[in-house]
Design an enzyme around this catalytic site. Structure first.
Site: not given
Ligand code: PXG
Length: 289
Positions: A149-151
């Site tokens: 997840i590229k949070s």
């Protein structure tokens, strides 16, 4: 020109503002993509937009516009910026809410597109290679916050970067909770051993990098064997070559790890040939639909 897209409007960067009650700011509750433009075309736009929608799904955030509308917005903002082959930061926040974690109280996600320039490393560093250190901050456990997840919450990486700065190194290498090599603070990692290019699998807890995939394809096109395999600290120290890949860094050699030289301590042949192939690819890049 400094223009920012916010929810469908293009505004000068001085006027680009969002609420201090946005949960992106208050809790790092949101996702993003870092994308490049090469030869006038957005690089791997479909892979970036697909990864964004997967990140959104994984945090139960419903992006209020479609994939094709996002692509249109990206192209429109790049064009309006009048910048030559810029960098794009596409950010989706949970939106304005109340104090308190509950995402159900956020009215609607905010869509922000910033178009600007980025240069992480000087040309000299591409020739000389990076000095790196394995930091003690481990990469987020996939059951806590999956690195796929590229949070908007990059504190795990920032803590690693703080350690790497304390060691006075260019980049920090992160292991996972099992002591296996994961990735760097903003890049994927590869080694070359006996002419085979090896990189950790996604099960090591890494972002599935778009540059990583591009480099794997380029290496295979050159007839070089590529393996996704778990690596340990030992494999890094005894590698013939080591390099990093990422949207900002592109592909860059690592010449020392923890003050140990990798092979002769100069960028390796396969790394340099892949850098050459990557530069050739981007200078002729023709885009995708
Ligand atoms: N791992 C992590 C943790 C990243 O943040 C990569 C790998 C490489 O993925 P891509 O898809 O870019 O090949 C990243 C990407 C910045 C910056 O501002 C960081 C990234 C991308 C663009 C800009 O430092 N990280």
């Amino acid at each position: 020109m400094g223009l920012v897209y916010i929810n469908g409007e293009l505004v000068p960067k001085e006027e680009a503002k969002i609420s201090v009650f946005d949960h992106g700011l208050l809790y790092g509750d949101g996702i993003f993509e870092g994308i490049r433009v090469y030869n006038g075309h957005i690089f791997h736009i479909n892979a970036h937009v697909d990864r964004l929608f997967n990140s959104a799904k994984a945090i139960n955030l419903e992006i209020p516009i479609s994939k094709s509308e996002i692509k249109e917005a990206l192209n429109k903002t790049v064009k309006a910026s009048e910048l030559d082959d810029p960098y794009i930061r596409l950010v989706i926040t949970r939106g304005e809410g109340t104090l308190g974690l509950d995402p159900r109280k956020c009215a609607k996600p905010q869509i922000i597109i910033i178009v600007d320039k980025i240069q992480l490393y000087s040309e000299e560093l591409y020739k000389k290679g990076l000095n790196t250190a394995i930091v003690s901050t481990i990469r987020n456990h996939y059951e806590a916050l999956n690195p796929r997840i590229k949070s908007l919450n990059y504190l795990n990486n920032i803590l690693a970067k703080i350690q790497c700065a304390a060691f006075n190194k260019d980049e920090g290498i992160m292991l996972n909770k099992d002591g296996l090599v994961a990735e760097c603070t903003g890049d994927n990692i590869f080694i070359v051993k006996d002419s085979v290019v090896i990189t950790p699998p996604t099960s090591a807890g890494i972002l599935l990098g778009i540059t990583r995939n591009t480099i794997i394809d380029l290496a295979r096109e050159k007839g070089i064997e590529v393996k996704e395999m778990d690596l340990t600290r030992y494999d890094l120290y005894t590698a013939d070559e080591c390099f990093l890949t990422g949207t900002a860094a592109q592909i860059i050699s690592v010449v020392t790890i923890d003050d140990l030289k990798i092979a002769d301590g100069v960028p390796g042949k396969i790394t340099l040939s892949l850098l050459d192939a990557f530069r050739n690819l981007i200078s002729n890049y023709a885009g995708e639909k």
